[in-house]
Design a protein around this motif. Structure first.
Motif, PDB file in Angstrom:
ATOM      1  N   CYS A 169      64.488  28.114  51.622  1.00 40.53           N
ATOM      2  CA  CYS A 169      63.037  28.007  51.486  1.00 40.53           C
ATOM      3  C   CYS A 169      62.416  28.328  52.847  1.00 40.53           C
ATOM      4  N   ILE A 170      61.476  29.229  52.867  1.00 41.42           N
ATOM      5  CA  ILE A 170      60.801  29.590  54.116  1.00 41.42           C
ATOM      6  C   ILE A 170      59.398  28.993  54.098  1.00 41.42           C
ATOM      7  N   LEU A 171      59.047  28.341  55.220  1.00 42.32           N
ATOM      8  CA  LEU A 171      57.747  27.658  55.308  1.00 42.32           C
ATOM      9  C   LEU A 171      57.168  27.835  56.718  1.00 42.32           C
ATOM     10  N   GLY A 238      51.383  30.312  52.139  1.00 46.36           N
ATOM     11  CA  GLY A 238      52.204  29.584  51.191  1.00 46.36           C
ATOM     12  C   GLY A 238      53.635  29.493  51.643  1.00 46.36           C
ATOM     13  N   VAL A 239      54.518  29.156  50.712  1.00 39.51           N
ATOM     14  CA  VAL A 239      55.959  29.063  50.982  1.00 39.51           C
ATOM     15  C   VAL A 239      56.661  30.058  50.065  1.00 39.51           C
ATOM     16  N   SER A 240      57.959  30.259  50.306  1.00 32.87           N
ATOM     17  CA  SER A 240      58.695  31.181  49.447  1.00 32.87           C
ATOM     18  C   SER A 240      60.187  30.874  49.519  1.00 32.87           C
ATOM     19  N   ILE A 241      60.956  31.614  48.730  1.00 36.19           N
ATOM     20  CA  ILE A 241      62.411  31.536  48.752  1.00 36.19           C
ATOM     21  C   ILE A 241      62.932  32.915  49.117  1.00 36.19           C
ATOM     22  N   ILE A 242      63.765  32.982  50.163  1.00 42.13           N
ATOM     23  CA  ILE A 242      64.349  34.261  50.586  1.00 42.13           C
ATOM     24  C   ILE A 242      65.833  34.044  50.848  1.00 42.13           C
ATOM     25  N   SER A 243      66.526  35.106  51.176  1.00 38.53           N
ATOM     26  CA  SER A 243      67.941  34.998  51.522  1.00 38.53           C
ATOM     27  C   SER A 243      68.102  34.463  52.938  1.00 38.53           C
ATOM     28  N   SER A 244      69.129  33.668  53.157  1.00 33.47           N
ATOM     29  CA  SER A 244      69.384  33.133  54.503  1.00 33.47           C
ATOM     30  C   SER A 244      69.860  34.215  55.463  1.00 33.47           C
ATOM     31  N   PHE A 246      68.349  36.888  56.311  1.00 33.66           N
ATOM     32  CA  PHE A 246      67.292  37.664  56.918  1.00 33.66           C
ATOM     33  C   PHE A 246      66.735  37.063  58.196  1.00 33.66           C
ATOM     34  N   GLY A 247      67.170  35.884  58.579  1.00 38.36           N
ATOM     35  CA  GLY A 247      66.751  35.318  59.863  1.00 38.36           C
ATOM     36  C   GLY A 247      65.247  35.275  60.032  1.00 38.36           C
ATOM     37  N   ALA A 248      64.571  34.478  59.206  1.00 41.85           N
ATOM     38  CA  ALA A 248      63.103  34.471  59.190  1.00 41.85           C
ATOM     39  C   ALA A 248      62.506  34.198  60.560  1.00 41.85           C
ATOM     40  N   GLY A 249      63.146  33.299  61.312  1.00 39.25           N
ATOM     41  CA  GLY A 249      62.618  32.959  62.628  1.00 39.25           C
ATOM     42  C   GLY A 249      62.591  34.136  63.578  1.00 39.25           C
ATOM     43  N   THR A 256      59.908  28.823  59.593  1.00 42.56           N
ATOM     44  CA  THR A 256      61.208  28.164  59.679  1.00 42.56           C
ATOM     45  C   THR A 256      61.814  28.151  58.289  1.00 42.56           C
ATOM     46  N   THR A 257      63.113  27.901  58.191  1.00 45.31           N
ATOM     47  CA  THR A 257      63.776  27.876  56.890  1.00 45.31           C
ATOM     48  C   THR A 257      64.530  26.574  56.698  1.00 45.31           C
ATOM     49  N   VAL A 258      64.629  26.160  55.442  1.00 45.24           N
ATOM     50  CA  VAL A 258      65.353  24.947  55.046  1.00 45.24           C
ATOM     51  C   VAL A 258      66.227  25.328  53.852  1.00 45.24           C
ATOM     52  N   PRO A 259      67.495  24.852  53.782  1.00 42.82           N
ATOM     53  CA  PRO A 259      68.358  25.166  52.634  1.00 42.82           C
ATOM     54  C   PRO A 259      67.686  24.801  51.314  1.00 42.82           C
ATOM     55  N   PHE A 260      67.914  25.646  50.309  1.00 49.16           N
ATOM     56  CA  PHE A 260      67.299  25.436  48.994  1.00 49.16           C
ATOM     57  C   PHE A 260      68.355  25.015  47.979  1.00 49.16           C
ATOM     58  N   THR A 261      68.000  24.052  47.144  1.00 54.89           N
ATOM     59  CA  THR A 261      68.867  23.634  46.045  1.00 54.89           C
ATOM     60  C   THR A 261      68.076  23.717  44.736  1.00 54.89           C
TER      61      THR A 261
END
Length: 298
Positions: A169-171, A238-244, A246-249, A256-261
């Protein structure tokens, strides 16, 4: 008797130097050897090539006419040799790749960079298409390789996995959920959500996760590429879901990114057609990919 390249070499050198002595020195052979080569050539062609004038040899009219033909023929032979070298070194060879926008700025350049180290003379052309199924169609039609998320629907497409990552999750960095250890669909109730366009396989997997959790998102914004989505999240839309992967930071320091379940697996694959044989350069590219990117499924 047949005309030999050694005879032609001696003939051309003697035409240029004018003496047997210089010709022998230039060719690194003895003077009798030069005389023998010229004599054998004269017997083969059936006319006299040189007349002696003091210490020098003068080419006959027939020899000068013959020399013009020899020059043209040797020029053609040199072109053949150059063509062979170009083929051997892959000069003037083109490799055509097509990628989805997500992989075009990241994975595709990495593949090209690794391949160019092995074959720096190969011209590589990278095209971008947004739809995974469109990528498959282009690979079947005219592209050498595609980089996409394989649909797995076409039996005429072969694949090799390049990377596999999990969704995150990217926020925005100051978001209320930024400190969480993980984020689930339930955590995003009421949040503005930046979605991928329709047609994305990854979007379909994300939708399934939210549908299974019976969570309705506020989808006010859509992005065609991961880079566009990261930019919109960074702008606070907003927020979104992307692949880990891609290094959003690294794309946008505001994110920032947080693991998604639940876990959503995201893989990139190299695609190529099994309907036509691979060329030498295509095989070289595929060998490089197999060396550099081990497919867990193989």
């Amino acid at each position: 008797m047949k005309i030999t390249l050694r005879q032609i070499d001696a003939f051309q050198t003697l035409i240029a130097s004018g003496t047997v002595t210089k010709t022998a020195s230039l060719l690194g052979i003895s003077q009798p050897a030069v005389s023998r080569l010229i004599s054998d050539l004269e017997k083969t062609v059936g006319f006299k090539l040189f007349n002696r004038s003091g210490r020098k040899l003068e080419a006959t009219l027939e020899a000068r006419l013959f020399a013009e033909e020899v020059t043209q023929s040797m020029s053609g032979l040199k072109r053949i040799e150059q063509a062979a070298q170009n083929i051997r070194d892959f000069n003037h060879v083109q490799l055509r790749l097509v990628s989805t926008p997500s992989f075009a700025p990241t994975l595709a350049p990495l593949l090209i960079e690794k391949f160019s180290k092995r074959h720096p003379n190969v011209h590589v052309c990278l095209e971008i298409q947004s739809d995974d199924e469109r990528i498959e169609w282009m690979v079947l039609e005219n592209q050498d390789f595609g980089i996409a998320v394989s649909t797995g629907r076409n039996r005429n497409i072969a694949t090799h996995e390049l990377l596999c990552t999990e969704a995150v999750c990217i926020l925005p960095v100051l978001h209320r959920l930024a400190g969480n250890k993980s984020i689930s669909p339930e955590d995003l109730v009421g949040e503005n959500f930046v979605s991928y366009f329709e047609g994305s396989i990854f979007k379909s997997d994300i939708d399934k996760a939210f549908n299974m959790a019976k969570v309705q998102r506020l989808t006010k914004y859509e992005g065609k590429t991961t880079g566009a989505i990261i930019g919109m999240v960074g702008a606070g839309l907003g927020v979104s879901i992307i692949s880990s992967g891609f290094g959003a930071g690294s794309f946008d320091q505001r994110c920032t990114t947080v693991p998604f379940t639940p876990s959503i697996r995201y893989s990139a694959e190299l695609l190529w057609s099994t309907q036509r044989g691979l060329s030498a350069i295509q095989n070289e590219f595929l060998d490089m990919v197999r060396d550099e990117f081990c497919d867990p499924g193989s």
